[in-house]
Write an enzyme that holds these catalytic residues in place. Structure first.
Site, PDB file in Angstrom:
ATOM      1  N   ASP A  95     -39.536   8.350 -12.248  1.00 26.40           N
ATOM      2  CA  ASP A  95     -40.965   8.136 -12.475  1.00 26.40           C
ATOM      3  C   ASP A  95     -41.503   7.280 -11.346  1.00 26.40           C
ATOM      4  OD1 ASP A  95     -40.637   9.505 -14.835  1.00 26.40           O
ATOM      5  OD2 ASP A  95     -41.220   7.841 -16.142  1.00 26.40           O
ATOM      6  N   ASP A 124     -38.052   6.432 -24.045  1.00 29.28           N
ATOM      7  CA  ASP A 124     -37.598   6.317 -22.661  1.00 29.28           C
ATOM      8  C   ASP A 124     -36.689   5.116 -22.496  1.00 29.28           C
ATOM      9  OD1 ASP A 124     -38.784   8.560 -21.553  1.00 29.28           O
ATOM     10  OD2 ASP A 124     -40.567   7.499 -20.850  1.00 29.28           O
TER      11      ASP A 124
END
Length: 148
Positions: A95, A124
């Site tokens: 990310d 996550d």
């Protein structure tokens, strides 16, 4: 709310991350169940579509988000005869969160639950050490004009 009754769980997850990366809170919201929950391990769990959409909108207002998915695996539901049981989709990703010229890359392993063509759970896992290294490398790139 749009539903994806005939859409495969991996497609739903790809569409969701594409919506997040494009900055479209509305498109991401269309892929969430009313009872969705979102957890970044170590942070409070966000519960309910309205609260998750609010958190995504806040993220979109503050930072640019990008994602590179390295691996995606779809598991079978624990009971495939029960439509209430979600399908688990695991992701290994990098990310990127960017503010102005600073872009921070960090690895994330995600576990998304897809039920009835929408995401009903999202968890996550990431390393705060890896995030700190991403901040350091991003700062160095920003100061030296180096690319990613």
């Amino acid at each position: 709310m749009r539903t994806h009754m005939l859409t495969e769980p991996d497609v739903v997850v790809h569409e969701f991350f594409d919506a997040l990366a494009s900055g479209s809170t509305a498109a991401a919201a269309n892929l969430l169940a009313d009872d969705v929950w979102w957890e970044n391990v170590g942070l409070p769990v966000v519960r309910g579509r309205r609260a998750v959409v609010k958190a995504i909108g806040a993220m979109h207002r503050r930072v640019r988000f990008d994602v590179r998915t390295h691996h995606l695996a779809v598991g079978a539901p624990a009971d495939p005869t029960d439509p209430r049981v979600p399908t688990i989709v695991l992701t290994e990703r990098t990310d990127t969160l960017a503010v102005g010229p600073l872009a921070v890359d960090f690895w994330v392993c995600g576990r998304l639950e897809v039920r009835g063509g929408v995401i009903c759970g999202w968890k996550d896992y990431f390393s705060t050490t890896n995030v700190a290294m991403g901040v350091a490398l991003g700062t160095l790139r920003m100061l030296t004009g180096g690319g990613r």
